[in-house]
Every structure is written in C-alpha cells, then in structure tokens.
Design an enzyme around this catalytic site. Sequence first.
Site: not given
Length: 362
Positions: A146, A195, A227, A251, A255
């Site tokens: 980001y 990852k 994942d 992020d 959620d």
Amino acid sequence: MKCNIVTIPGDGIGPEIVREACLVLEKTGEVFGHEFHFQPILMGGCSIDRYGVPLTDEALETAKKADAVLLGAVGGKVGNSKWYDVAPNLRPEAGLLAIRKGLGLFANLRPAYLYQELAKACPLKPELIGDGFDMIIVRELTGGLYFGERHTDVVDGVETAVDTLTYNEKEIRRIAVKAFEIAMKRRKKVTSVDKANVLDSSRLWRKVTEEVAKDYPEVELEHMLVDNCAMQLVMNPRQFDVILTENMFGDILSDEASMITGSIGMLSSASLNETKFGLYEPSHGSAPDIAGQDIANPIATILSAAMMLSYSFDLDREAQAIRDAVQKVLTEGYRTADIYQEGFTKVGCGKMGELIRDRIVK
Ligand code: NAD
C-alpha cells in the site's frame, strides 16, 4: 494517574459513540483514582465544513501532544454525500490517512473475541467455535504494497499497472517486537503469516521474525502461509492467539477474523507507534444511515478505550474492569439494535453506555 486524551468524534454516529466511551473512561477514573482529560479536535467531514480540509495542521499538532487519541469515525454516506465528489485529498477519509502517517502509527491491532452471549451471531458452526475464541491480529500498517511505488504505463501498446511490495528488516523487526510483547501478556503464541514460498519480502519477514523470537523464549512461534491462514481462520479459529502479518495480508485477514465474531458494532482496534502512544477506534465506519437516532452500538468504541488503558497507560486492571462490565451487560440480556435477538432487552446507544458504566467496579 493523569492522562490527556485527544478525542476525534468525527462524523455520523462518531459523536454519539465517543461520548459514551468518554463517560465510561470518566467512571473508570473515578473508581480507580485516575484523571482523564479530554480535548476534542475536528477531523473528517466536520473539519471540511469548518476549515475546508479533513485535518488541519493545528489539529494534527494537538493530537501529537496528547498521551493517546480516541477516534469515533469519519465520512458520509458512500456515493451520496456532499464530501464524496471531491478530490481524494479533500475527502473525510484523507484525514484518517494523514493522522496515521503524521503520528507514525505502524502497528494496527485488531482483537477478534467472541462473546459467548453473541455466539449465535457467529456464522461458524457451533462445534467449530466451542466455548469461543480470543485472538488478536497485529498488522503492519505503514509499509508493504500500500505504500510502495506505483504507476500505470502503456508498455508495447498494452496498459500496464505496477505496484511494489517492499519491506526492510527494521520495519519487520519493530512490528514483530510489538507482536511478541503482546503475546507475552496473553497465551504466548505468535503465528507469523507470510507467503514465503513465493515472495522475497516474506522470506525476509520470516528470517527477522525468527531473530526476534530468540528474545522471547517463552513465546511459541509458528509460521503459516497466508492462504492456509485464511482457511484455518474459518476451520479452527481457536488455534490462534496472536497473528502477526504484513499490511495487505493483515487488511484482508483482520476483516475475515472480525466478521466471525458476529457484529461490527463490537470490534475495537488500536494503532500504535514505537512509543506507548496510540490511536484507538472502533473497526466500523460512521454509519450515516443510523446517525443521530441513538441506536448505534457504542461497545466497539468503549472496548477501544479499554485497549487505550492497557496499551498506552499500562492500566490493565482498569481495562479488564471495562471488559467485565461489557460482558455483564450482555449476560444480563441488554442488546443494541445491531445485536438484538428476540427475548432480549433492546436499548439505545446512551442507555447501553450508562448500563456499562454502572457496572464498572474495582
Ligand atoms: P459502516 O461501518 O459505517 O456501516 C456499515 C453498516 O454497519 C451500516 O448498516 C451501519 O448502520 C452498521 N454499523 C456500523 N457501525 C455500527 C454501530 N456501532 N452500531 C450499529 N450499527 C453499525 O460502513 P459504510 O456504510 O461502508 O461507511 C460509512 C462511512 O464510514 C463512509 O464514509 C466510510 O468511508 C466511512 N468509514 C470510516 C471509517 C473510519 O473512520 N475509521 C472506517 C470505515 C468506513
């Protein structure tokens, strides 16, 4: 103890929920012998209306001088407010990014805790949640994808967009230290999510996290691919205590984790810098659809104030007294509209705040 708290009521339901959180802090101060001073500043749509910008330099300076900041929420109705069709840097949400950046808040903490009383609101099967879960996601907030360089060009006649994901070891170390410090106060387990089978930044993340872990021999460290973590969160959420991860993974996962607790009106959060300073806010937005009706759930903001006591002021007993009061009110069957089910007592925002502060005891 004397604490100077800058409050940012913001827009929509912000002023209603921040008011309740401040009253709860005041009551906690009375019970435990602390003084909380509140200084409100404007941010978001209300600041645009008054000053033409979502956050003035003066307001930011005032926030910098505080011991901690308590935020409600900013913004108007999505797609249909007077602050929507303006340049991005003049929208209410630009105030949020400016204050996070201005205060150097690199660590975002989001607890996902399932109250037994609200278990029916959890979308998972009862056998998966057992007697509930209690985890916290520690997300790096000012680095990664980001904040990397980005551009869109036409390459060989094809429109091509590029985003870059960069982390240096210092950025990883400081967020890892935060996660381990938090784990020391909890069940002493950190799951670092990356990852590393694909990304170089994740390999560095793993290496630095392992180095930091050496300073915390009591804390168990496990690594998990992102994942797999997304899957494990809905398969077996009870295995997690502290999840440590980078900006974009955090992020998405935060959620996911927060939604399995059932209601957005219950979810607190904290954003911290390298000192004890932090900005505390509910995970939800300004809910313009219910603003000014005294029906918002103030619990997320009240629990954010409890996080402030713990993380910025080391007042763990006081924070627990607030959490216990919330639990008590739920056990007694009081519910705001968002968490209401038949058979319970429906109360408004102000009444919920009052019920909670009446139950704060030493
Ligand atoms: P929202 O979180 O404000 O509302 C989503 C839904 O949840 C609505 O139906 C709302 O009524 C309900 N809700 C939210 N909080 C509640 C509470 N405490 N009690 C009861 N119900 C609650 O999300 P949105 O509608 O997508 O966004 C509204 C505005 O908030 C937008 O301008 C958005 O940009 C802004 N926003 C601000 C923040 C922030 O200030 N940190 C975060 C997210 C969204």
